[in-house]
Design an enzyme around this catalytic site. Sequence first.
Site, PDB file in Angstrom:
ATOM      1  N   GLY A  65     -47.090  88.434  86.359  1.00 44.99           N
ATOM      2  CA  GLY A  65     -48.530  88.561  86.577  1.00 44.99           C
ATOM      3  C   GLY A  65     -48.794  88.620  88.075  1.00 44.99           C
ATOM      4  N   ARG A  66     -48.689  87.458  88.689  1.00 43.15           N
ATOM      5  CA  ARG A  66     -48.923  87.319  90.123  1.00 43.15           C
ATOM      6  C   ARG A  66     -48.166  88.358  90.956  1.00 43.15           C
ATOM      7  NH1 ARG A  66     -50.164  82.430  92.268  1.00 43.15           N
ATOM      8  NH2 ARG A  66     -49.303  81.450  90.415  1.00 43.15           N
ATOM      9  N   CYS A 111     -72.665  74.160  97.248  1.00 42.51           N
ATOM     10  CA  CYS A 111     -73.065  72.780  97.507  1.00 42.51           C
ATOM     11  C   CYS A 111     -72.002  71.856  96.932  1.00 42.51           C
ATOM     12  CB  CYS A 111     -74.417  72.499  96.877  1.00 42.51           C
ATOM     13  SG  CYS A 111     -75.670  73.550  97.582  1.00 42.51           S
ATOM     14  N   GLU A 112     -70.903  71.773  97.633  1.00 42.02           N
ATOM     15  CA  GLU A 112     -69.718  71.087  97.120  1.00 42.02           C
ATOM     16  C   GLU A 112     -68.788  70.944  98.318  1.00 42.02           C
ATOM     17  OE1 GLU A 112     -68.276  69.500  93.867  1.00 42.02           O
ATOM     18  OE2 GLU A 112     -69.545  71.194  93.320  1.00 42.02           O
ATOM     19  N   TYR A 163     -55.243  85.833  90.284  1.00 42.87           N
ATOM     20  CA  TYR A 163     -55.905  84.541  90.055  1.00 42.87           C
ATOM     21  C   TYR A 163     -57.082  84.297  90.994  1.00 42.87           C
ATOM     22  CZ  TYR A 163     -51.663  83.998  87.343  1.00 42.87           C
ATOM     23  OH  TYR A 163     -50.653  84.216  86.454  1.00 42.87           O
TER      24      TYR A 163
HETATM   25  C1  LIG Z   1     -49.146  82.614  83.528  1.00 37.28           C
HETATM   26  C2  LIG Z   1     -48.165  83.220  82.616  1.00 37.28           C
HETATM   27  C3  LIG Z   1     -47.443  84.349  83.019  1.00 37.28           C
HETATM   28  C4  LIG Z   1     -47.583  84.970  84.379  1.00 37.28           C
HETATM   29  O1  LIG Z   1     -47.144  84.117  85.388  1.00 37.28           O
HETATM   30  P1  LIG Z   1     -47.093  84.643  86.904  1.00 37.28           P
HETATM   31  O2  LIG Z   1     -46.729  83.430  87.660  1.00 37.28           O
HETATM   32  O3  LIG Z   1     -48.429  85.178  87.235  1.00 37.28           O
HETATM   33  O4  LIG Z   1     -46.035  85.714  86.952  1.00 37.28           O
HETATM   34  C5  LIG Z   1     -46.590  84.911  82.112  1.00 37.28           C
HETATM   35  N1  LIG Z   1     -46.419  84.387  80.874  1.00 37.28           N
HETATM   36  C6  LIG Z   1     -47.093  83.294  80.464  1.00 37.28           C
HETATM   37  C7  LIG Z   1     -46.898  82.790  79.094  1.00 37.28           C
HETATM   38  C8  LIG Z   1     -47.985  82.676  81.312  1.00 37.28           C
HETATM   39  O5  LIG Z   1     -48.633  81.588  80.917  1.00 37.28           O
END
Ligand SMILES: *Cc1c(COP(=O)(O)O)cnc(C)c1O
Length: 432
Positions: free
Chosen positions: A292-293, A361-362, A390
């Site tokens: 993902g990241r 406001c935090e 994210y």
């Molecule tokens: C969050 C997540 C990912 C992605 O993780 P990254 O660190 O963004 O690569 C993949 N699989 C599952 C099940 C997740 O919870």
Amino acid sequence: MLHTNLDINGAGHLTMAGRDTVELAGKYGTPLYLMDQARIRERCREYLCAMREHFGRNALPLYASKALCCKELYRIVAEEGLGCDVVSPGELYTAHAAGFPMEKAYFHGNNKTDADVRCAMDLGIGHFVADNREELYAISREATKRGKVQKVILRVTPGIDPHTHAAITTGKVDSKFGTAIETGQALDLTRQILTLPGVDLVGIHCHVGSLCFDSGPFEAAADIMIAFMAQVRKQTGHTLSVLNLGGGYGVRYIEGHPSIDIPDNIRKVAERVRARCAAHDFPLPQVLLEPGRSIVADAGLTLYTAGSVKTITGYKSYVSIDGGMPDNPRYALYQSDYTVLNASRASARPDLTATIAGRCCESGDLIQEDVRIARPERGDIIAVLVTGAYNYSMASNYNRIPRPPIVMIAPDGSDYVAVRRESYEDLLANDL
Ligand SMILES: *Cc1c(COP(=O)(O)O)cnc(C)c1O
């Protein structure tokens, strides 16, 4: 610069993908998420090519939608030939609306409701990644009612701690996710699934955590997962053919972080998988990863406009920006590292140590504390780097602040809006 798509131009402005960020901030307003489409595609190709080369032709990276979910992203990822993982019907609905091929979508999450299960089947989900027994029974009931057989992958916890932050560590035995191998519960559950009508258990999944900077945790997970697959075959006679090792590769947020050679890491994991399969005389499974990241993070940055620059005599300095925790809650949540630059004076010497504060406001609404930055004047454009993952996906409307737009820089250098800026009318859309 921190990443190869960043630079400084003759005007002393920060550029991304060759485009002047100060000029784009002027064109679209701030706060603004700016993204480099070519970089996203490059990362997708890196995963796909390396996985096919080292794991075989049927290997597939699944883009983890939760890092950044919008229709344009699904279109890009689909064009690049990746699958996707979704964790909610909302993500699934977005993928479907973008025309994402549903047979390549994998439905995650540790608590799918009956309505979620129905929704996913209605939209033609390819695989469920089932977390627990109750969920498997729900999937079985719904599939049986529809007279179909649903492909399912079981999420297990291999019992690995990759020594990252507790909040983003998910592969330990003590976890809200998955079913533990170590306690024998994963094997028991596997036996039960094999007797359930309407479900075809094709493989197992684990996700050891986030921000891994080398292949170590993935190799350790592969050892345990393949041993488990061999055990399942021995005890039940059923051969699982899919091994999903999850996501979690880290990204360089600050100079102090290492950069990762993803293809080389994949090569190492593949060597380990082959060696363990050979040791157990187990056929090489189809391997899935869920980045993902590492697909989107360094393709994005956020642009803000500096407001006040306040020095509290004898204490410290605050630079206030026109965004904050509503568009980037990660520092407030887990003190994430970020690089902050004065994009308007990117070649000037960083002469101020300041805390970058949001507009909410935090008092915890901070983006970063004690960073070195070229002293901003009101109106300067402040860039927070590596916000592609994210940030938009975790954004809120706290303090009724509209979410910023996502502007993409296309591979030909042109810019376009992928997600428009929320309006005040949007904020009222559900108010009766
Ligand atoms: C969050 C997540 C990912 C992605 O993780 P990254 O660190 O963004 O690569 C993949 N699989 C599952 C099940 C997740 O919870």
